[in-house]
Structure formats: C-alpha cells, structure tokens
Design a protein around this motif. Structure first.
Motif, short mmCIF file in Angstrom:
data_model
loop_
_atom_site.label_atom_id
_atom_site.label_comp_id
_atom_site.label_asym_id
_atom_site.label_seq_id
_atom_site.Cartn_x
_atom_site.Cartn_y
_atom_site.Cartn_z
N GLN A 95 -9.11 9.57 -1.76
CA GLN A 95 -9.52 8.37 -2.48
C GLN A 95 -8.28 7.67 -3.01
O GLN A 95 -7.53 8.23 -3.82
CB GLN A 95 -10.44 8.75 -3.65
N LEU A 96 -8.04 6.44 -2.55
CA LEU A 96 -6.80 5.73 -2.87
C LEU A 96 -6.96 4.74 -4.01
O LEU A 96 -6.02 4.48 -4.76
CB LEU A 96 -6.30 5.00 -1.63
N GLN A 97 -8.13 4.15 -4.15
CA GLN A 97 -8.42 3.30 -5.29
C GLN A 97 -9.94 3.06 -5.34
O GLN A 97 -10.61 3.13 -4.31
CB GLN A 97 -7.66 1.97 -5.23
N PRO A 98 -10.49 2.84 -6.54
CA PRO A 98 -9.80 2.74 -7.83
C PRO A 98 -9.58 4.09 -8.52
O PRO A 98 -8.71 4.21 -9.37
CB PRO A 98 -10.74 1.88 -8.66
N ARG A 133 -15.38 -1.79 -5.18
CA ARG A 133 -13.97 -1.67 -4.80
C ARG A 133 -13.72 -0.22 -4.42
O ARG A 133 -13.95 0.70 -5.23
CB ARG A 133 -13.08 -2.08 -5.98
N ASP A 134 -13.28 0.00 -3.20
CA ASP A 134 -13.20 1.38 -2.71
C ASP A 134 -12.25 1.44 -1.53
O ASP A 134 -12.52 0.85 -0.48
CB ASP A 134 -14.60 1.85 -2.30
N THR A 135 -11.12 2.11 -1.69
CA THR A 135 -10.22 2.37 -0.58
C THR A 135 -10.12 3.88 -0.40
O THR A 135 -9.74 4.59 -1.33
CB THR A 135 -8.82 1.79 -0.82
N TYR A 138 0.83 -1.21 0.00
CA TYR A 138 0.00 0.00 0.00
C TYR A 138 0.86 1.25 0.00
O TYR A 138 0.48 2.28 -0.56
CB TYR A 138 -0.90 0.01 1.25
N LEU A 139 2.03 1.18 0.65
CA LEU A 139 2.87 2.37 0.75
C LEU A 139 3.54 2.71 -0.57
O LEU A 139 4.15 3.77 -0.69
CB LEU A 139 3.92 2.17 1.85
N GLY A 140 3.46 1.83 -1.56
CA GLY A 140 3.99 2.16 -2.87
C GLY A 140 3.01 2.92 -3.74
O GLY A 140 3.38 3.44 -4.79
N LYS A 141 1.76 2.98 -3.33
CA LYS A 141 0.76 3.68 -4.13
C LYS A 141 0.99 5.18 -4.05
O LYS A 141 1.19 5.75 -2.98
CB LYS A 141 -0.65 3.34 -3.62
#
Length: 475
Positions: free
Chosen positions: A361-364, A329-331, A175-178
């Motif tokens: 909003q991290l993904q998607p 799908r929602d982070t 996750y820290l690479g996003k």
C-alpha cells in the motif's frame, strides 16, 4: 542508514526555473526545509528562484512561508533564497544567472511546463552553465511529462543529450521519492522468503492501481491535452511495474539498478490487440470542467493488461489502472498468488475462497498487507481468509514529508538511482505507444463512468474475462 548518519550535501546553488509555481511552493520548499532540519543541507546551500512574476527576494520568501514549517532551520534557509525575475526564454536571464552563480556547484531544477525543457537546457549550455570544470558539478533535474509519446520522448532525449552528458541529467518521477515505493526493493531483496516466491510458479497475476478520488479540478487545460494514459502510465505506473518485475541487481549502484529496470521495461510485450487489452473511461461531468472541450474524448481513466516476456514472469498478466474521480484515493500493488491445491477442503465453497495476496500500500495509508487463509474456529476443518497489516505511520514518523526530500538530496549528492535514464523513458513510451495509436484511431471509443465508482464497466470486463477480479479500490 539514518539521516543523522548521512553526510550533508556539498556546497551548491539550487536554481529553480518556475520558482513561483505550485510545485516549488507546495513540494520543493517544504522538502528543502525538511532536509535542513535533518542536517542534510547546510548553510552552504543557496537557492535562486526564477520566475516572470513581479517581485523581489522578500516577496518571494513571504509567499513561501505559508508552505514551510515554522522552524529555526527554515528561517535560516529562507534568508538564502533569492529571486531572479525574468523571461527564461530570453538569453539575458541566463547571463544574469551566470554572474550570480560564479564558479560553484549548481543544480538546475526545471519546474516548468514541458515545452520549455529542451530550450532551457539549450540556453544553459549556450551560456556555459552546464560546463563541469575544475571539479565542480552542473546538473539538471527535469520534471515529467518527459515527452507525450515515443517519438517526442526520443526527440527530447536527443536534444538534451546533444548538449549535456547523461550523468548530468536527473529525470524525476516523484513516485520514486516515496518511502513506500523505495521499500519495494527492500521488501523483495532483503526478505528471502518473499523473493523465493516472486515468480510465475507461485504468482497468478499482479495488479497495480493508482486511484484518485478528486477530479481534474482547475487543471482542465493541461489535463484535456494530456489524459490519464500519458499523465500516469509510462512514468508512475511503469516505475512501479519496473520495481516489482526487475531482476535483483548485482549491487545497489545507480547503474546496476537502472539497468535492471530498463531490461524489465524493454521486456514488456507489445499487445496482440491494444483495443481489447486497453480500456479508456471518462467520468460523468468531465466535459463541463473549465478549459475542457465540450466534446472532449480525453480519458480520465485507463486500464491495461500487459505481459512481460521473461522466464520469471512468463504467463503472469499485469493489470494496471489509474483514474480520477474514483471511489477513494488508493495507490497499491497487489501480488496475487496462485490457488493452493484444495483437495483437502472439498467442503469449502471454492468459488468464494479468495487467493493469498501480498499488498504493498503506497498511499494514503502506507504499509504492507498479507492476506492468507487460516482455520475457522470450531469442530469443522474450514479455511477462512484473514490479513496481517503493517502501517508505516505506526512504526515510523513520516509526517510532513513531501516525497521530494530524497530526490533533492540524491541530486545534490550525485546519486542517480531514483532517476530515470534515457532508455527507461523510451522503453516506457514504447510499451504504451500501441495503446495510444489504437485510441487515436478511435477517439470516440471511450466509456463514461459515475463519479465515486471504481471506473468504467470495461475495466471490470478486462480482468473478469480472465477469471480474475480487481481488488476493490480503497478496501
């Protein structure tokens, strides 16, 4: 700094244990190809993939072509990828590897099941492959899960750090690479107007959501032995919690940033009642999944309420949730602000007036959303909610990135900023352990929820009993 302005990684060999697995093919190899295209690795990077499957160099490369971009850079890189077939539980593999490596820099990537992490580090050390002499580096990257509870994480840290230095260990949380996760720090600390309200005077609560629409699929054996709590909370969700809650570091060095994250995680208060502040759910039909027990009580959904005992966050609850087979799908991380005094708007329906929010909003659809109030057009002074959206894809070219590019580059450069230190790992497990203990004492205390829903009713009750509500998943 743009990729073009960064120096290329030094000459080295990347050794991937589990080199024929999905992680290597779908994530690591495309990331390496992207780094090659960015000019961040050169012709002096070689790759050795270790696996037990029958094969040779060319069969390995052919299997990787499906997942790598069809570029000149990839074609040059694939020629420097070789295969070492063997059982990495046996010492002879490490002696052969030592002969291949010679006396250059090496980074060992453990893309293997977790039970092999400690034994591989021991075997590397026994073979002298972790000895840093004559200025060369020897590093080891370890994928999650790092332990399955606090005691096992502590034991694994002891085993590894008995053989290698902390400075050689790169515990990966992808996750820290996003880009959008890394942007949390930039959004907070490069914008004084955001940091000025980043405290309990203005923030009512924080929601951290990592929802997946897919189910367990073919990973039934792994998932039934792990569950959503161990798989997601002490690593992914707690890394987001640490970045949201940490104090500003003195500088951008790895030690300063990781030190502040460790302090934040260490300040997570043990729950007064883990049974009441934690919810477990299992989607309907999970027990019919291949390799899942017919009477499984493994959770596919978890929701927690946590508090951080610090001056900045005193009185601000953090609500975390993650699950499979949900509606979308929602982070995201939602910073929900306190309601303004509304005496001026007595004619407004206060019960339906939403609070202001800053949503990361991290993904998607990576971006930042601001939700706030404006005047509705017309003669009446009435407040209505609106939002401003920033979308990464509209401003930057982020297609084709796996999230491992930065992690691999930083490992080769010796930058540990985005990697977890031993105390961070253990602080995360320490915060989760009371919930694991409570659930272990009542394995049948698990709710079912419908596929495509927002999760079990207990998660809704967890936040609604405080007079709050979850943001709808995927909204």
């Amino acid at each position: 700094m743009s990729a073009a302005a960064l120096p290329p990684a030094p000459p080295s060999t990347l050794v991937i244990f589990g080199g024929t697995g999905d992680l290597t093919r779908r994530l690591l190899v495309p990331a390496l190809a992207n780094l090659c295209g960015d000019g961040l690795v050169g012709n002096d990077l070689t790759i050795i993939a270790i696996g037990s499957r029958e094969g040779d160099d060319e069969s390995l490369r052919a299997g990787l072509d499906e997942f790598a971009p069809d570029t000149d850079c990839w074609r040059a890189l694939r020629g420097r990828i070789t295969y070492l077939q063997g059982d990495f539980t046996q010492p002879d593999v490490f002696q052969t590897l030592k002969q291949r490596l010679g006396d250059g820099n090496a980074a060992f990537y453990l893309a293997t099941p977790a039970q092999f992490f400690g034994p591989i580090v021991d075997a590397l050390a026994d073979a002298g492959l972790m000895d840093e002499v004559e200025g060369r580096f020897q590093r080891v990257a370890i994928e999650k899960p790092f332990g399955h509870d606090l005691a096992s994480a502590q034991a694994l840290n002891r085993q590894i750090l008995a053989r290698v230095a902390e400075a050689q260990v790169y515990r990966i949380d992808h996750y820290l690479g996003k880009e959008t996760v890394q942007n949390i720090m930039v959004a907070r600390f490069a914008n004084p107007w955001i940091e000025a309200v980043w405290n309990n005077r203005y923030i009512d609560h924080v929601q951290i959501t990592a929802a997946e629409s897919i189910d367990v699929g073919t990973r039934g054996s792994f998932y039934d032995a792990t569950g959503a709590g161990r798989d997601m909370v002490p690593n992914h969700l707690f890394q987001l919690l640490a970045m949201i809650g940490m104090e500003p570091p003195n500088d951008l060095s790895a030690d300063a940033i990781r030190g502040e994250k460790a302090k934040l995680l260490g300040a997570v208060r043990p729950p007064d009642d883990a049974g009441a502040d934690g919810v477990r759910g299992q989607y309907e039909g999970y027990r019919e999944t291949a390799d899942v027990s017919a009477d499984s009580t493994t959770e596919t959904f978890v929701a927690l309420k946590l508090h951080v005992d610090s001056w900045r966050w005193g009185g601000v609850p953090f609500y975390l949730r993650t699950g499979k087979a949900l509606t979308a799908r929602d982070t995201e991380v939602a910073i929900v602000f306190r309601q303004a005094p509304l005496a001026l708007f007595r004619d407004t329906d206060l019960n339906n007036l939403p609070p202001s929010q800053l949503v990361l909003q991290l993904q998607p659809d990576e971006g930042i959303v601001m939700r706030f109030m404006v005047k509705q057009p017309g003669p009446e002074l009435r407040a209505v909610p609106v939002q401003l959206d920033f979308h990464y894809a509209e401003r930057f070219d982020i297609k084709g990135r796996t999230g491992y590019e930065t992690l691999l580059y930083d490992m080769l450069m010796g930058d540990q900023t985005l990697f977890q230190r031993a105390d961070q790992i253990e602080a995360g497990w320490a915060a989760v352990q009371p919930f694991l203990d409570a659930w272990g004492g009542r394995p049948d205390a698990i709710e079912t929820y419908a596929r495509g829903s927002d999760g079990p009713a207990g998660a809704t009750a967890l936040i609604e009993r405080d007079g709050r509500a979850w943001n709808p998943i995927g909204a």
